[in-house]
Design an enzyme around this catalytic site. Structure first.
Site: not given
Ligand code: 13P
Length: 250
Positions: A95, A164
């Site tokens: 992540h 992401e």
């Molecule tokens: P948000 O949905 O709060 O933007 O976070 C996304 C995330 O980092 C999921 O791993």
């Protein structure tokens, strides 16, 4: 596939309330969506697991991270420990918060992917670019480098990638769905051509997904689901997002 990443949030009361509101909102036990998962902080694995069992829900438990191969690793949880609990199918790896806050680079992340694969825990590998990289048009280059972790690996059909964009996490900003779709196709093509067994992974979108914008992402051909942070802290909103995916059924 829809995964809740609770990050560093939650307590016993929140978890009880979460399941009450999830149960009130969810249609058909979310059954058609495929996989629905929750990645709680590890200290709450038991509470979450007990609620799932008690309510007979079709939800998997995931971990937010896993130790690499070293056991000299204060505070981490090893693949053997996770296997012993028998409750974990998926593990979030790489992540952006771990890349940034804990300086995890491709080598560290690859070590963790190995730990997952050897233990039958399906990794969800997170990739994504910063806002600056995005503005410089470097998104694909950055993602290709992050995906090189999987080069020449015999990955499982459950190995998943989460796209992401860092600038979309917790900001309320998102790329437009057509752009997300294009990046997801790119990710699938790269992984398919670089893995030993030509496996095309499922790709989730993560970054400010809510019940308001989820449908626009889910309608995109190459978006196989979502990895959700903030909006997943409410059982009702998370159930709403699962219901949306269920109704679209693609
Ligand atoms: P948000 O949905 O709060 O933007 O976070 C996304 C995330 O980092 C999921 O791993």
């Amino acid at each position: 596939m829809i995964i809740a990443n609770w990050k560093c949030n939650g307590n016993k009361t929140m978890i009880k309330d979460w399941f009450i509101s999830y149960l009130n909102k969810i249609k058909n036990n979310g059954i058609d969506v495929g996989t629905v998962g929750i990645a709680p902080p590890s200290i709450f694995f038991n509470e979450v697991f007990n609620q799932i069992k008690k309510n007979n829900l079709d939800i998997l438990t995931c971990t937010q991270d896993i130790a690499g191969s070293s056991r000299k690793c204060t505070g981490a949880i090893s693949s053997e420990m996770l296997q012993k609990i028998h409750a974990f199918s998926f593990c979030i790896v790489g992540h952006s918060e771990r890349r940034t806050l804990y300086n995890e680079d491709n080598n560290i992340i690859q070590d963790k992917i190995f730990e997952c694969l050897k233990s039958d825990i399906n990794p969800i590998l997170c990739v994504g670019e910063t806002e600056e990289e995005n503005k410089l048009g470097k998104t694909e280059e950055i993602i290709q480098d992050q995906l090189s972790i999987l080069n020449n690996l015999d990955i499982t059909d459950k190995t998943t990638i989460a796209y992401e964009p860092i600038w979309a996490i917790g900001t309320g900003k998102t790329p437009v769905p057509t752009k997300v779709n294009q990046i997801h196709k790119f990710i699938k093509d790269v992984v398919q051509s670089n893995s030993i067994n030509q496996q095309k992974p499922k790709v989730l979108y993560g970054g400010s997904v809510t019940e308001k914008n989820a449908e626009s992402f889910f309608r995109s051909e190459h978006v196989d689901g979502a990895l959700i942070g903030g909006a997943s802290l409410s059982g009702a909103i998370f159930a709403e997002i699962v219901n949306i995916k269920n109704e679209i059924k693609i």
